[in-house]
Design a protein around this motif. Sequence first.
Motif, PDB file in Angstrom:
ATOM      1  N   TYR A 105       0.827  -1.204   0.000  1.00 20.69           N
ATOM      2  CA  TYR A 105       0.000   0.000   0.000  1.00 20.69           C
ATOM      3  C   TYR A 105       0.866   1.261   0.000  1.00 20.69           C
ATOM      4  CZ  TYR A 105      -3.463   3.465   1.202  1.00 20.69           C
ATOM      5  OH  TYR A 105      -4.259   4.571   1.195  1.00 20.69           O
ATOM      6  N   LYS A 106       1.941   1.241   0.799  1.00 16.97           N
ATOM      7  CA  LYS A 106       2.832   2.403   0.825  1.00 16.97           C
ATOM      8  C   LYS A 106       3.525   2.598  -0.521  1.00 16.97           C
ATOM      9  CE  LYS A 106       3.785   2.423   5.752  1.00 16.97           C
ATOM     10  NZ  LYS A 106       4.770   2.207   6.796  1.00 16.97           N
ATOM     11  N   LYS A 107       3.877   1.513  -1.186  1.00 22.42           N
ATOM     12  CA  LYS A 107       4.601   1.615  -2.452  1.00 22.42           C
ATOM     13  C   LYS A 107       3.689   2.008  -3.608  1.00 22.42           C
ATOM     14  CE  LYS A 107       7.793  -0.729  -5.476  1.00 22.42           C
ATOM     15  NZ  LYS A 107       8.655  -1.863  -5.696  1.00 22.42           N
ATOM     16  N   TYR A 108       2.512   1.395  -3.708  1.00 21.80           N
ATOM     17  CA  TYR A 108       1.637   1.602  -4.858  1.00 21.80           C
ATOM     18  C   TYR A 108       0.443   2.513  -4.579  1.00 21.80           C
ATOM     19  CZ  TYR A 108       4.284  -2.158  -6.988  1.00 21.80           C
ATOM     20  OH  TYR A 108       5.289  -2.918  -7.508  1.00 21.80           O
ATOM     21  N   GLY A 109       0.137   2.780  -3.301  1.00 17.24           N
ATOM     22  CA  GLY A 109      -0.979   3.653  -2.964  1.00 17.24           C
ATOM     23  C   GLY A 109      -2.346   3.042  -3.190  1.00 17.24           C
ATOM     24  N   SER A 110      -2.402   1.725  -3.299  1.00 23.42           N
ATOM     25  CA  SER A 110      -3.675   1.047  -3.542  1.00 23.42           C
ATOM     26  C   SER A 110      -3.612  -0.365  -2.975  1.00 23.42           C
ATOM     27  CB  SER A 110      -3.936   0.979  -5.046  1.00 23.42           C
ATOM     28  OG  SER A 110      -5.090   0.210  -5.297  1.00 23.42           O
ATOM     29  N   LEU A 111      -4.773  -0.904  -2.657  1.00 27.05           N
ATOM     30  CA  LEU A 111      -4.862  -2.300  -2.222  1.00 27.05           C
ATOM     31  C   LEU A 111      -5.520  -3.170  -3.277  1.00 27.05           C
ATOM     32  CD1 LEU A 111      -5.770  -1.924   1.543  1.00 27.05           C
ATOM     33  CD2 LEU A 111      -3.616  -2.674   0.563  1.00 27.05           C
ATOM     34  N   SER A 112      -5.737  -2.628  -4.457  1.00 28.36           N
ATOM     35  CA  SER A 112      -6.318  -3.392  -5.548  1.00 28.36           C
ATOM     36  C   SER A 112      -5.225  -4.240  -6.209  1.00 28.36           C
ATOM     37  CB  SER A 112      -6.938  -2.443  -6.573  1.00 28.36           C
ATOM     38  OG  SER A 112      -7.288  -3.152  -7.729  1.00 28.36           O
ATOM     39  N   ALA A 113      -5.424  -5.532  -6.239  1.00 27.26           N
ATOM     40  CA  ALA A 113      -4.426  -6.424  -6.843  1.00 27.26           C
ATOM     41  C   ALA A 113      -4.263  -6.108  -8.328  1.00 27.26           C
ATOM     42  CB  ALA A 113      -4.843  -7.879  -6.649  1.00 27.26           C
ATOM     43  N   HIS A 114      -5.349  -5.771  -8.983  1.00 32.93           N
ATOM     44  CA  HIS A 114      -5.304  -5.440 -10.410  1.00 32.93           C
ATOM     45  C   HIS A 114      -4.441  -4.199 -10.656  1.00 32.93           C
ATOM     46  CE1 HIS A 114      -6.682  -5.416 -14.528  1.00 32.93           C
ATOM     47  NE2 HIS A 114      -7.028  -4.139 -14.408  1.00 32.93           N
ATOM     48  N   GLU A 115      -4.640  -3.155  -9.869  1.00 35.83           N
ATOM     49  CA  GLU A 115      -3.853  -1.930 -10.024  1.00 35.83           C
ATOM     50  C   GLU A 115      -2.383  -2.158  -9.711  1.00 35.83           C
ATOM     51  OE1 GLU A 115      -5.359   1.485  -8.013  1.00 35.83           O
ATOM     52  OE2 GLU A 115      -7.420   1.068  -8.642  1.00 35.83           O
ATOM     53  N   ILE A 116      -2.108  -2.931  -8.664  1.00 31.73           N
ATOM     54  CA  ILE A 116      -0.711  -3.185  -8.292  1.00 31.73           C
ATOM     55  C   ILE A 116      -0.006  -3.968  -9.393  1.00 31.73           C
ATOM     56  CG2 ILE A 116       0.756  -4.458  -6.674  1.00 31.73           C
ATOM     57  CD1 ILE A 116      -1.200  -3.611  -4.464  1.00 31.73           C
ATOM     58  N   LEU A 117      -0.665  -4.970  -9.945  1.00 31.66           N
ATOM     59  CA  LEU A 117      -0.042  -5.742 -11.030  1.00 31.66           C
ATOM     60  C   LEU A 117       0.153  -4.884 -12.273  1.00 31.66           C
ATOM     61  CD1 LEU A 117      -1.807  -9.197 -10.678  1.00 31.66           C
ATOM     62  CD2 LEU A 117       0.568  -8.643 -10.183  1.00 31.66           C
ATOM     63  N   ASN A 118      -0.805  -4.023 -12.592  1.00 34.07           N
ATOM     64  CA  ASN A 118      -0.645  -3.134 -13.744  1.00 34.07           C
ATOM     65  C   ASN A 118       0.498  -2.151 -13.534  1.00 34.07           C
ATOM     66  OD1 ASN A 118      -2.596  -4.278 -15.305  1.00 34.07           O
ATOM     67  ND2 ASN A 118      -4.198  -2.833 -14.698  1.00 34.07           N
ATOM     68  N   ASN A 119       0.623  -1.588 -12.315  1.00 34.99           N
ATOM     69  CA  ASN A 119       1.721  -0.673 -12.019  1.00 34.99           C
ATOM     70  C   ASN A 119       3.060  -1.380 -12.085  1.00 34.99           C
ATOM     71  OD1 ASN A 119       0.133   1.562 -11.667  1.00 34.99           O
ATOM     72  ND2 ASN A 119      -0.050   1.309  -9.463  1.00 34.99           N
ATOM     73  N   LYS A 120       3.108  -2.603 -11.620  1.00 35.61           N
ATOM     74  CA  LYS A 120       4.359  -3.363 -11.622  1.00 35.61           C
ATOM     75  C   LYS A 120       4.813  -3.596 -13.062  1.00 35.61           C
ATOM     76  CE  LYS A 120       6.223  -7.882 -10.698  1.00 35.61           C
ATOM     77  NZ  LYS A 120       5.884  -9.247 -10.672  1.00 35.61           N
ATOM     78  N   TYR A 121       3.898  -3.988 -13.925  1.00 35.26           N
ATOM     79  CA  TYR A 121       4.283  -4.275 -15.312  1.00 35.26           C
ATOM     80  C   TYR A 121       4.540  -2.984 -16.087  1.00 35.26           C
ATOM     81  CZ  TYR A 121       3.211  -9.131 -14.486  1.00 35.26           C
ATOM     82  OH  TYR A 121       3.203 -10.405 -13.998  1.00 35.26           O
ATOM     83  N   ASP A 122       3.833  -1.911 -15.742  1.00 33.09           N
ATOM     84  CA  ASP A 122       4.095  -0.631 -16.395  1.00 33.09           C
ATOM     85  C   ASP A 122       5.489  -0.121 -16.042  1.00 33.09           C
ATOM     86  OD1 ASP A 122       1.642  -0.690 -17.582  1.00 33.09           O
ATOM     87  OD2 ASP A 122       0.679   0.657 -16.120  1.00 33.09           O
ATOM     88  N   MET A 123       5.892  -0.294 -14.790  1.00 33.28           N
ATOM     89  CA  MET A 123       7.219   0.132 -14.359  1.00 33.28           C
ATOM     90  C   MET A 123       8.301  -0.716 -15.020  1.00 33.28           C
ATOM     91  SD  MET A 123       6.816   0.884 -10.360  1.00 33.28           S
ATOM     92  CE  MET A 123       5.710   2.097  -9.736  1.00 33.28           C
TER      93      MET A 123
END
Length: 127
Positions: A105-123
């Motif tokens: 949550y601190k790293k991505y600012g969200s608890l949505s698994a979908h958003e975290i996975l999208n941010n990880k692959y975008d990065m």
Amino acid sequence: MISTQLLCLFAAGALIIIGLFAAIFIDNIIKKVVGLSFIEEGVNLFIICLTYKEGGIVPILAPGMNVNWFAQNAAYPLPQALVLTSIVIGASTLAVILALTMFLYKKYGSLSAHEILNNKYDMGDEE
């Protein structure tokens, strides 16, 4: 009338099914963690249900107790010890998983698994 053991097995199955649903289909990571906890407690309940003995007694041999009667009526203590160990290990694991969730949550600012996975692959594409 439904027996206690059968009712207990139904409750264990319900906990496992609810936990599987939460872990697979719900997007929020906290709810996924709660679902995994439901699965764990359902399995613990299932193990205890399997060893339930109608009219059983606590497996502690008291002074003056007939050993043969005790052996026939005492509950089997090994599953109880295994479940107790599982509860302790599960509590520790749950604490670690929740700490990792706080980190996500601190790293991505969200608890949505979908958003975290999208941010990880975008990065990963930018590097």
